[in-house]
Scaffold this active site. Structure first.
Site, short mmCIF file in Angstrom:
data_model
loop_
_atom_site.label_atom_id
_atom_site.label_comp_id
_atom_site.label_asym_id
_atom_site.label_seq_id
_atom_site.Cartn_x
_atom_site.Cartn_y
_atom_site.Cartn_z
N SER A 92 0.83 -1.20 0.00
CA SER A 92 0.00 0.00 0.00
C SER A 92 0.87 1.25 0.00
O SER A 92 1.66 1.45 -0.92
CB SER A 92 -0.97 -0.04 1.18
OG SER A 92 -1.91 1.00 1.12
N HIS A 195 -8.25 1.26 -0.95
CA HIS A 195 -8.14 0.34 -2.08
C HIS A 195 -9.49 -0.20 -2.53
O HIS A 195 -9.62 -1.36 -2.92
CB HIS A 195 -7.16 -0.80 -1.75
CG HIS A 195 -5.81 -0.29 -1.34
ND1 HIS A 195 -4.98 0.35 -2.23
CD2 HIS A 195 -5.18 -0.27 -0.14
CE1 HIS A 195 -3.88 0.73 -1.58
NE2 HIS A 195 -3.98 0.37 -0.32
#
Length: 314
Positions: A92, A195
């Site tokens: 991430s 996400h």
């Protein structure tokens, strides 16, 4: 072959940078980076409460700064480091750290990007109360079906049966009340459904910033969260960083690629521990080290000496 990895949001803990401030030059570097990030990295990294550093706008710049300063503490000279490291990957927001380690972005632009990313994602998260939860165990098909039933997204696939679900707080509450058979649901200390489509406004903001950043092609193999592929274009790395905020993280595929590349050792930058744990479970026989504090530097350097400079692919 030596691999450097950088953790994502949720890895931070109160005071995790305190010991690093004892090293020469670290305080000055963090003060300079604080001006770029728009927040006091020293205070948040040493005195910030758990609630303060959970804030997306704080956590993300803090994580990137921590990763970059621990990489510099380990290697010193960045050009020399890239001769020793075979591949980099980040989870991430850790992908920004990885991009800087690979030479795609300099530290200033990495912190500029993560500042805008953190603010954009915090603003997107504020539109609807959302969050994330880890699911451990269970049949993958049953897990996928249960997430779909509750309208949740598999935002992270971390390998080894660990899926991270994301969605509204109501959807997550319904999942906890009705989990997949054989699965354990653990709420995560994050402030939004990262996400997923909930982060789409963040993509638009980052797309506007991207043209102002100077990028170079990676000088080591850069393994992407999108699909586990090695990306050799700096422009493509940046494009993936922009779209990544609303795309699932496929850390499972990243680990598969690291194995295919011939990884023999993995060092995780601070705040370390999460990714080395996943590597241990999924890549048997690969040496790992979590670089949590300066006390770990000697062991990390020994690992670099043993595994660094190996021929790399990609």
């Amino acid at each position: 072959m030596l691999v450097i990895v950088a953790p994502g949001q949720g890895a931070q803990t109160p005071g995790f940078l305190s010991s690093w401030l004892e090293l020469p030059g670290v305080d000055d570097r963090l003060q300079r980076w604080s001006a770029v990030a728009g927040l006091d990295l020293v205070r948040f990294g040493t005195e910030g409460t758990e609630e303060e550093i959970k804030d997306t706008a704080v956590a993300q710049p803090l994580l990137v700064a921590a990763g970059l300063l621990t990489a510099r503490a380990l290697f010193g000279d960045e050009a020399e480091a890239r001769k020793l490291v075979g591949a980099v990957a980040g989870h991430s927001v850790g992908e920004i750290t990885a991009a800087a380690c690979a030479g795609v972005l300099d530290a200033h632009d990495a912190l500029t990007f993560v500042r805008e990313r953190s603010l954009a994602m915090a603003d997107a998260a504020a539109l609807t109360p959302t969050g994330m939860a880890a699911l451990l165990g269970g049949d993958p098909e049953l897990v996928a079906a249960k997430l779909a039933e509750h309208g949740l997204t598999a935002a992270n696939n971390n390998g080894g049966g660990q899926i991270v679900a994301a969605g509204t707080l109501d959807q997550l509450a319904a999942l906890r009340a009705d989990p997949p058979a054989g699965s354990r649901v653990i709420p995560l200390k994050v402030a939004g459904a990262f996400h997923t489509e909930h982060m789409a406004p963040g993509v638009e903001r980052l797309a506007k910033l991207a043209p102002s950043l100077k990028v170079a092609d990676p000088q080591v193999a850069y393994v992407s969260n999108r699909d586990g592929e090695v990306v050799d274009s700096g422009a493509e790395v940046l494009a993936r960083l922009v779209s990544q905020v609303s795309n699932p993280v496929r850390w499972d595929l990243c680990m598969e690629t690291l194995q295919q590349l011939g990884a023999t050792a993995v060092i995780e930058l601070a705040p370390a521990g999460t990714l080395t744990g996943l590597v241990k479970r999924n890549l048997k026989g690969v040496a790992t080290l979590a670089l949590k504090a300066p006390a770990d530097l000697d062991k990390a350097r020994a690992l670099v000496e043993e595994h660094g400079g190996q021929e790399r692919l990609g």
